[in-house]
Design a protein around this motif. Structure first.
Motif, PDB file in Angstrom:
ATOM      1  N   SER A  50       0.838  -1.212   0.000  1.00 31.48           N
ATOM      2  CA  SER A  50       0.000   0.000   0.000  1.00 31.48           C
ATOM      3  C   SER A  50       0.865   1.251   0.000  1.00 31.48           C
ATOM      4  O   SER A  50       0.520   2.257  -0.634  1.00 31.48           O
ATOM      5  CB  SER A  50      -0.942   0.022   1.209  1.00 31.48           C
ATOM      6  N   GLN A  99      -7.879   0.403   0.154  1.00 31.53           N
ATOM      7  CA  GLN A  99      -8.254  -0.877   0.742  1.00 31.53           C
ATOM      8  C   GLN A  99      -9.621  -0.748   1.434  1.00 31.53           C
ATOM      9  O   GLN A  99     -10.384  -1.688   1.495  1.00 31.53           O
ATOM     10  CB  GLN A  99      -7.189  -1.217   1.791  1.00 31.53           C
ATOM     11  N   ASP A 176      -6.351  -1.279  -4.524  1.00 32.41           N
ATOM     12  CA  ASP A 176      -5.795  -2.008  -3.370  1.00 32.41           C
ATOM     13  C   ASP A 176      -6.828  -3.019  -2.862  1.00 32.41           C
ATOM     14  O   ASP A 176      -7.881  -2.610  -2.348  1.00 32.41           O
ATOM     15  CB  ASP A 176      -5.444  -0.978  -2.270  1.00 32.41           C
TER      16      ASP A 176
END
Ligand SMILES: Nc1ncnc2c1ncn2[C@@H]1O[C@H](COP(=O)(O)OP(=O)(O)OP(=O)(O)O)[C@@H](O)[C@H]1O
Ligand SMILES: [Mg+2]
Length: 239
Positions: A50, A99, A176
């Motif tokens: 990330s 995410q 992500d």
């Protein structure tokens, strides 16, 4: 043509509350990405995936190195570019899907999805229709379309997040863990949607832990281990 060239990138975090303890999240990262390619970024939790994506999107400023992005108006180093240029690129070419959904308070699911679309589709009714179609394909119940995503389940939020990132067909997509909390059927739908983007020319960097998603989606993989690239795959073969 390369859409992205990362040269000797590093990212060091200074933790002020821990007496300036340094965390080297990324070390000597170099790789290139071809236009229209889908690269899978893999590696254990905490390996820096990330952070790398955020450096490319410029949420994080890299400590050293270059990130050369071939924009439609010429090459640009995402490390050195001024903020205005970065904001412009985010509006016109590069989308990032984190995410987790960062929920905008009191904005309906449909309007969250439309955020990028409103820039290119000025007819808001038509944009909302397109968003609803996408949410329908993703199996989000229609009674949630006008609700606020803050109370949605993890999988419902993820579908909103993915829909928002892909609906306007970005030129370069950073995504992500797009399928982490989805059931098998919805996972397939999301994979198909990203493959469709690629057919229309989008280049995609995708973080995933999910073997099934990686197998179906990516052209090649780059693996990170404690901030370093440990394996690069070319044409299905590790090099
Ligand atoms: N903003 C930050 N401040 C300090 N340290 C950070 C920050 N962001 C990431 N890190 C550290 O950098 C390292 C890499 O984190 P990163 O989130 O990039 O890992 P990841 O590979 O995405 O993991 P996961 O699979 O769990 O999402 C970790 O040690 C993390 O604690
Ligand atoms: Mg991560």
């Amino acid at each position: 043509m390369n859409i992205l060239e990362v040269n000797d990138l590093s990212k060091i975090f200074n933790l002020h509350i821990l007496k300036n303890k340094k965390i080297e999240a990324l070390k000597e990262i170099s790789f290139t990405m071809k236009e229209g390619e889908i690269i899978g970024l893999t590696g254990k939790s905490g390996s820096g995936k990330s952070s790398l994506m955020k450096c490319i999107y410029r949420t994080y400023l890299a400590s050293s190195g270059e990130i050369i992005y071939a924009s439609q108006d010429g090459s640009i180093d995402m490390v050195k570019a001024d903020d205005h240029r970065i904001i412009e690129l985010r509006k016109t070419e590069i989308n990032y899907c984190s995410q987790f959904l960062s929920v905008i308070p009191r904005v309906s699911a449909v309007d969250v999805v439309c955020e990028n679309l409103f820039r290119i589709e000025k007819n808001k009714t038509r944009a909302r229709e397109q968003a609803k179609e996408m949410l329908e394909q993703l199996g989000l119940p229609s009674d949630l379309w006008d609700a606020f995503p803050v109370t949605f389940s993890g999988g419902e939020q993820q579908r909103i997040n993915v829909a928002r990132a892909i609906i306007a067909g970005p030129r370069f997509l950073l995504i992500d863990e797009p399928t982490a909390s989805l059931d098998a059927r919805t996972k397939d739908i999301v994979i198909d949607m990203i493959v469709d983007l690629k057919r229309n020319g989008t280049s995609v960097l995708c973080i995933s832990h999910d073997e099934y998603t990686l197998d179906r989606l990516v052209d090649r993989r780059i693996e990170l281990q404690t901030g370093r690239i440990t394996a690069v795959e070319m044409d299905g073969v590790e090099v």
